[in-house]
Design an enzyme around this catalytic site. Sequence first.
Site, PDB file in Angstrom:
ATOM      1  N   HIS A   8       0.823  -1.187   0.024  1.00 22.83           N
ATOM      2  CA  HIS A   8       0.030  -0.041  -0.074  1.00 22.83           C
ATOM      3  C   HIS A   8       0.934   1.167  -0.004  1.00 22.83           C
ATOM      4  O   HIS A   8       2.135   1.125   0.342  1.00 22.83           O
ATOM      5  CB  HIS A   8      -0.895  -0.101   1.344  1.00 22.83           C
ATOM      6  CG  HIS A   8      -1.946  -1.053   1.125  1.00 22.83           C
ATOM      7  ND1 HIS A   8      -2.405  -1.529   2.266  1.00 22.83           N
ATOM      8  CD2 HIS A   8      -2.506  -1.547   0.071  1.00 22.83           C
ATOM      9  CE1 HIS A   8      -3.658  -2.401   1.707  1.00 22.83           C
ATOM     10  NE2 HIS A   8      -3.712  -2.391   0.460  1.00 22.83           N
ATOM     11  N   GLY A  55      -2.731  -1.750  -7.684  1.00 27.81           N
ATOM     12  CA  GLY A  55      -3.604  -2.443  -7.072  1.00 27.81           C
ATOM     13  C   GLY A  55      -5.209  -2.055  -7.312  1.00 27.81           C
ATOM     14  O   GLY A  55      -6.036  -2.999  -7.463  1.00 27.81           O
ATOM     15  N   ASP A  60      -4.167  -6.443  -7.675  1.00 23.00           N
ATOM     16  CA  ASP A  60      -4.379  -7.503  -6.780  1.00 23.00           C
ATOM     17  C   ASP A  60      -5.175  -8.455  -7.410  1.00 23.00           C
ATOM     18  O   ASP A  60      -5.017  -9.666  -7.039  1.00 23.00           O
ATOM     19  CB  ASP A  60      -5.353  -6.688  -5.804  1.00 23.00           C
ATOM     20  CG  ASP A  60      -4.619  -5.729  -4.878  1.00 23.00           C
ATOM     21  OD1 ASP A  60      -3.357  -5.575  -4.851  1.00 23.00           O
ATOM     22  OD2 ASP A  60      -5.292  -4.979  -4.102  1.00 23.00           O
ATOM     23  N   ASP A  80      -1.491  -1.649   4.854  1.00 20.67           N
ATOM     24  CA  ASP A  80      -1.477  -0.422   5.772  1.00 20.67           C
ATOM     25  C   ASP A  80      -2.874  -0.402   6.518  1.00 20.67           C
ATOM     26  O   ASP A  80      -3.922  -0.259   6.292  1.00 20.67           O
ATOM     27  CB  ASP A  80      -1.378   0.997   4.986  1.00 20.67           C
ATOM     28  CG  ASP A  80      -1.633   2.110   5.873  1.00 20.67           C
ATOM     29  OD1 ASP A  80      -1.585   2.037   6.954  1.00 20.67           O
ATOM     30  OD2 ASP A  80      -1.343   3.265   5.505  1.00 20.67           O
ATOM     31  N   HIS A  87     -10.344  -0.313  -2.495  1.00 16.63           N
ATOM     32  CA  HIS A  87     -10.469  -1.656  -3.418  1.00 16.63           C
ATOM     33  C   HIS A  87     -10.281  -2.989  -2.209  1.00 16.63           C
ATOM     34  O   HIS A  87      -9.842  -3.854  -2.476  1.00 16.63           O
ATOM     35  CB  HIS A  87      -9.243  -1.825  -4.294  1.00 16.63           C
ATOM     36  CG  HIS A  87      -7.833  -1.881  -3.801  1.00 16.63           C
ATOM     37  ND1 HIS A  87      -7.208  -0.497  -3.281  1.00 16.63           N
ATOM     38  CD2 HIS A  87      -6.939  -2.522  -3.943  1.00 16.63           C
ATOM     39  CE1 HIS A  87      -6.094  -1.034  -2.922  1.00 16.63           C
ATOM     40  NE2 HIS A  87      -5.755  -2.065  -3.104  1.00 16.63           N
ATOM     41  N   ASP A  90     -11.188  -6.291  -2.957  1.00 16.52           N
ATOM     42  CA  ASP A  90     -10.080  -7.250  -3.734  1.00 16.52           C
ATOM     43  C   ASP A  90      -9.192  -7.710  -2.846  1.00 16.52           C
ATOM     44  O   ASP A  90      -8.421  -8.720  -3.104  1.00 16.52           O
ATOM     45  CB  ASP A  90      -9.402  -6.164  -4.807  1.00 16.52           C
ATOM     46  CG  ASP A  90     -10.408  -5.609  -5.816  1.00 16.52           C
ATOM     47  OD1 ASP A  90     -11.592  -6.386  -6.102  1.00 16.52           O
ATOM     48  OD2 ASP A  90     -10.127  -4.743  -6.374  1.00 16.52           O
ATOM     49  N   ARG A  96      -8.085 -14.415   0.975  1.00 19.57           N
ATOM     50  CA  ARG A  96      -9.069 -15.750   0.867  1.00 19.57           C
ATOM     51  C   ARG A  96      -8.420 -16.613   0.040  1.00 19.57           C
ATOM     52  O   ARG A  96      -8.265 -17.764   0.301  1.00 19.57           O
ATOM     53  CB  ARG A  96     -10.417 -15.436   0.696  1.00 19.57           C
ATOM     54  CG  ARG A  96     -11.422 -16.459   0.584  1.00 19.57           C
ATOM     55  CD  ARG A  96     -12.824 -16.295   0.071  1.00 19.57           C
ATOM     56  NE  ARG A  96     -12.963 -16.093  -1.199  1.00 19.57           N
ATOM     57  CZ  ARG A  96     -12.890 -16.832  -2.208  1.00 19.57           C
ATOM     58  NH1 ARG A  96     -12.949 -18.262  -1.808  1.00 19.57           N
ATOM     59  NH2 ARG A  96     -13.017 -16.556  -3.301  1.00 19.57           N
TER      60      ARG A  96
END
Length: 138
Positions: A8, A55, A60, A80, A87, A90, A96
């Site tokens: 980030h 990202g 991502d 962060d 996002h 995402d 996951r």
Amino acid sequence: MNIAFIAHDRKKDEMVNFVTAYEQVFQGHALYSTGTTGARIMEQTQLKIHRFMSGPLGGDQQIGALVAQNEMDLIIFLRDPLMAQPHEPDIIALLRLCDVQGIPVATNVATGELLVRALQRGDFAWRELVHKYKPGEA
């Protein structure tokens, strides 16, 4: 090994410093990154990195696609935790997928260092077996 770097905005300097410190370890691996993070790393090191989109623009998810196909072996994702990300869905989806596929992911430098030390020792040799015996391939 296929290794991805994501950071980030307020963690990009920390990522550059981290990768610079372990540049020798990362040489010889296939490296991937979201857009700006990869550009910043390549400016400060001799590493070549395949860069995806930024990202928030889908980077991502592009890395997540490799994870879903079990083509990613390790992710260093300096998040962060004190800043809301537009996002965020995402990011959660990527994490996951890492859990589903059993892909080691570090979300801070402390865990990143443990994973890189394991990489140095060869503790990720089991990922080679994952690739060798991937369903549908002989």
